[in-house]
Every structure is written in structure tokens, then in C-alpha cells.
Design a protein around this motif. Structure first.
Motif, short mmCIF file in Angstrom:
data_model
loop_
_atom_site.label_atom_id
_atom_site.label_comp_id
_atom_site.label_asym_id
_atom_site.label_seq_id
_atom_site.Cartn_x
_atom_site.Cartn_y
_atom_site.Cartn_z
N GLY A 15 1.35 10.29 -3.38
CA GLY A 15 0.36 10.54 -2.34
C GLY A 15 -1.01 10.91 -2.87
N PRO A 61 -5.96 2.03 -2.78
CA PRO A 61 -4.71 1.60 -2.14
C PRO A 61 -4.78 0.23 -1.49
N ARG A 90 1.82 2.51 -9.63
CA ARG A 90 0.49 3.13 -9.71
C ARG A 90 -0.33 2.63 -10.89
N MET A 94 1.21 4.21 -2.97
CA MET A 94 0.95 5.61 -2.66
C MET A 94 2.18 6.48 -2.96
N ARG A 134 0.83 -1.20 0.00
CA ARG A 134 0.00 0.00 0.00
C ARG A 134 0.87 1.26 0.00
N VAL A 172 -4.31 9.70 -4.47
CA VAL A 172 -5.06 8.47 -4.75
C VAL A 172 -5.61 8.48 -6.17
#
Length: 488
Positions: A31, A40, A185, A26, A22, A33
Motif C-alpha cells: 500500500g 500505480p 513492485r 499496490m 494496479r 506508493v
């Protein structure tokens, strides 16, 4: 390391992987989302599954395979003269495992050193006395080959446990590292996690089906062996049940099936009206407060162990019936406390929550608009229940009754303690009789020779009972699906 603590370590590693996965996702998204493909938690869950599933599968496989490999290695130490067949070898191996566990306990408690356990000799040391001091009771002195096999068993088990620890932790760690390395990501973590969950659900469903198939095949193969040594015509149409392990047995299922049917019929005669009336009261007449108290109290009956019902039949219902229908001061119809009526009444009490709970849920499923329409046309509440609610809920109620019947047919302990063990054809409900399940227990109790028809008949009885209950369940599902009303 024990399997339990190894599993705990794998779970801890998986939880750590969840947190790291997680965090890594992030951090890669800065940071934000919104930059992530998935939530996450999906990234963390992807790492968790990649860690937990390989480690858990290897652990389960190792626990299954290791004992078989060790037994194959240890059995070479046991001389052929110590056993006659595979069954005798298993008995010897049980002694070997018991001695090995005793040696481990002696080392753990300090009664023996590690070197002492390895160098222990059956010729010079009283192994039975040493193990008895640490609470391991043995029925006879330990033979030298048993001690040697136990010592080899300990060594192989210790080596296997260390290899298992290294392998499971290594596989889990590799899975965790690889999953973390792929985490970014743009990873479609949600798709991966949902695929894993779908596979787990499919595996659970497949396990249930495979378990059922395993049970069926185990019954079929032994049933075929039984019919090779006993005629199927005499089994299905014979009216005498007289097993004799010395030969000349008469193994007709008709009296057993009659006892099963008779007791189940009495049980349903008790359970169906009481359970159905209770369901109607709870769903149509009882207020919320009464329902909140009465329904859980009624369902407590379903949680009582059947052995308790059996004791209730033996100690309470049987003597009570004897006082009314027995020879001493009664009508003289009943010769003893164990009878069809005794078992049937108690089994009916046990089945009440099965009928009432299912019927209550089915009646509650009938739309309120149907009740309101009936009442609006001038029908009374009782007329609405009789002419609208019950006909609409009838398919489900019939299905509930048939499911309760299958439960009654498969009952054992109430029959053993309440109905007796006599296999007879009689219409008198106050005679002692027995059922198919009770005889399955009696035929497999003791030192049974599984090559004899007297032992194999238990599998034929079980297969017959399985087919009957399966047919009842299929018929119940057919009734429910064919006549079920669909409401918007």
C-alpha cells in the motif's frame, strides 16, 4: 459472436486487467506508493495493453483473412461455366453473400428454421420468394449452385466466427494472465508502457506513409499500362479530348489542364484578397468579442460539403451571372449558366476559410514586440501592418495560398455542376470548360473496360494531378521553411 461484441468483451477484459494490475502492484508494495518503481496507473496500463493489443491484432487479422479463405473454399462449389474471369466470379460471389445474408435473416426472424435453411433446395423451393418475404430483394431466381455456395458460406462463416471468438478471447486472456503474473513492485512498468505507446505512435505514422505509398503505386502501375496502349506524347501535348470507347480516341490532357488552371486562378483571385483581408482584420483590428463570433462563422464555410457548393453554383450563381452576361437581357458573353466564372467564384468562396484561418494564425505568430517597436518609432497602425507584420508573416501566407491552390486543383463536384463538361481551350471565362478531376469521374463511370485506354486514362490523369499537387505542397513547405522567421 459478432466482431463488435467480441471487441467490447476484449475491452472489458482489458479494463478488468487494468484494475487488477494496479491492485496487485499496490498489494505487493504494502500500500506504499513509494515502494513502487512506477506510478500505480502504469502497472494497470501494462496489463491493459498486454490484454488489448494481442486480442485486437488477432481480431483485425482474422477479419481480413477469413473472408478470403471462405471465398476460396466457396468458389469451388461454383462451376467454371458460371463465370468468365475474376471479375465475373466476384459478381457471382456477391450474389452468394446476399443469399447467405438473406438466409441468416430468415432464420433470425423465424421465416425459416435452422434445419430448413440447411435443407433448402433451389429445385423444389422458391428461394427468391422466401427471401423476399424477409426484405431481401433478388433480381432473378436463385440458381442451385448459388444456393449451395450460400449454404456452404453460412456454415464456414459460423465456424470461423466461433474460432475467432475463442482465439481472440484466448489470446487476450493469456496476455492478461501473463502480465498480471509478472506484475510486482520492482517491475519497470513505466518503461514498458512508454515503449508500447511509442510503438503505437510509430505504427500510426507508418500506416499513413504506407497508405500514401499504396495510392502512388496503384496509380503508377495503371498509368504504365495506359502508356503501353496510348502514346505519352499525344497524352501530354495533345490539344483534343475526345474519348470514344469504340476506338479512335483522342486523349490530350492540355484542354483539361487549361480548364483546371483557369478555374483555380479565378478561385484564388477571389479567395486570396478576401481571405487575407479578413485575416488582417481579425488579427489586428477586431476586438475579442467580434473575433470570437466572426472567426467561427467564417470557418463554417470550410465545413459545408462541396456538393452543396456545387448546387449553389448551379442554382444561384450561374443564373445570376446569366442575367448580367447572358444573351437574354445581358451582355451576350455567356451562353449558359455553367461556365469557368461560375465554378471559379463558388470555389473561391469555398477557399476563403483556408486562406483566412491559416493567414490569421501566421499573423498572430508575429511577436507583439515587433508591433510595439514600430508603433514606438511613430508608425501608424496601417503602416505597421504593411511594413512590419505582413513582411514577417509573408512566407507563411504564401504557403497558405499554395495549399489553397492545391485544394482548388483537386476539387470535383463544384466543377461538375458549375463549369460544365466541355474540354476546350478558350480565354473566355464565360465559356463552359472542365477539369482533370471531372474527367476522372466521367471515365470511370459506368461499365468501363479496364484494359482499354479510355478507362486507364483516368489513372494517368490522377497521377498527373497527384504530381502537380505534390509539387505545390513541397514548394509551399520549402517557402515556409526557407523564409520563416525564428522568434524568441
Amino acid at each position: 459472436m459478432s466482431a463488435f461484441w467480441l471487441f467490447v468483451l476484449v475491452v472489458a477484459l482489458a479494463v478488468a486487467g487494468f484494475v487488477l494490475g494496479r491492485m496487485r502492484a499496490m498489494n505487493d508494495a504494502g500500500g506504499d506508493v513509494r515502494q513502487l518503481h512506477s506510478l500505480p496507473s502504469y502497472y494497470g496500463s501494462n496489463v491493459l495493453f498486454a490484454t488489448l493489443i494481442p486480442g485486437f491484432l488477432l481480431l483485425m487479422g482474422w477479419l481480413i483473412v477469413q473472408p478470403m479463405v471462405i471465398q476460396a473454399q466457396v468458389s469451388s462449389v461454383i462451376p467454371q461455366t458460371a463465370y468468365d474471369d475474376a471479375g465475373s466470379l466476384n459478381l457471382v460471389m456477391s450474389d452468394v453473400r446476399r443469399v447467405a445474408q438473406g438466409l441468416d435473416l430468415a432464420v433470425d426472424t423465424g421465416a425459416l428454421s435452422k434445419e430448413g435453411a440447411v435443407n433448402l433446395s433451389a429445385e423444389t423451393d422458391n428461394v427468391r420468394s422466401i427471401l423476399g418475404e424477409v426484405g431481401v430483394a433478388l433480381g432473378s431466381d436463385v440458381e442451385s449452385y448459388v444456393l449451395q455456395a450460400a449454404q456452404k458460406y453460412r456454415g464456414l462463416s459460423k465456424t470461423g466466427n466461433w474460432l475467432m471468438t475463442l482465439g481472440v478471447l484466448g489470446v487476450a486472456l493469456v496476455g492478461c494472465v501473463l502480465a498480471l503474473k509478472r506484475t510486482n513492485r520492482n517491475l519497470r512498468a513505466r518503461n514498458r508502457v512508454e515503449t508500447v505507446i511509442l510503438s503505437l505512435l510509430l505504427g500510426a505514422a507508418s500506416l499513413a506513409v504506407l497508405t500514401t505509398l499504396g495510392i502512388v503505386f496503384s496509380l503508377i502501375f495503371n498509368t504504365i499500362e495506359f502508356f503501353k496502349v496510348y502514346p505519352w506524347t499525344e497524352f501530354f501535348f495533345g490539344t483534343t479530348w475526345q474519348p470514344s470507347f469504340g476506338g479512335g480516341s483522342k486523349l490530350g490532357i492540355v484542354p483539361l489542364f487549361w480548364g483546371t488552371f483557369y478555374i483555380s486562378l479565378i478561385a484564388l483571385a477571389v479567395a486570396v484578397p478576401i481571405g487575407l483581408f479578413a485575416a488582417i482584420y481579425l488579427s489586428e483590428y477586431a476586438g475579442p468579442k467580434v473575433r470570437a463570433i466572426a472567426k467561427p462563422l467564417l470557418e463554417v464555410l470550410a465545413g459545408i460539403p462541396t456538393i452543396v457548393y456545387g448546387l449553389f453554383a448551379l442554382l444561384t450563381v450561374g443564373p445570376m451571372l446569366m442575367s448580367v452576361f447572358g444573351n437574354d437581357g445581358g451582355l451576350g458573353w455567356m451562353q449558359g449558366g455553367t461556365a469557368v466564372m461560375t465554378a471559379g467564384l463558388v470555389m473561391g468562396i469555398m477557399l476563403i476559410p483556408f486562406v483566412s484561418s491559416l493567414s490569421d494564425d501566421i499573423i498572430n505568430a508575429v511577436p507583439q514586440t515587433m508591433r510595439d517597436g514600430s508603433l514606438g518609432l511613430g508608425a501608424t497602425k496601417s503602416e505597421t501592418i504593411k511594413q512590419v507584420v505582413l513582411p514577417a508573416a509573408l512566407p507563411g501566407i504564401v504557403g497558405a495560398i499554395l495549399l489553397a491552390a492545391s485544394r482548388a486543383i483537386g476539387e470535383t463536384m463544384i466543377v461538375v455542376l458549375g463549369a460544365g463538361a466541355a474540354a476546350r481551350l478558350s480565354l473566355n471565362p464565360f465559356d463552359a470548360m472542365t477539369t482533370v478531376t471531372a474527367k476522372i469521374v466521367s471515365q470511370l463511370t459506368g461499365d468501363a473496360d479496364f484494359a482499354s485506354p479510355e478507362a486507364l486514362v483516368a489513372f494517368a490523369l490522377g497521377m498527373t494531378l497527384f504530381v502537380i499537387t505534390l509539387g505545390l505542397n513541397i514548394f509551399a513547405l520549402y517557402i515556409v521553411r526557407k523564409y520563416r522567421e525564428q522568434y524568441d
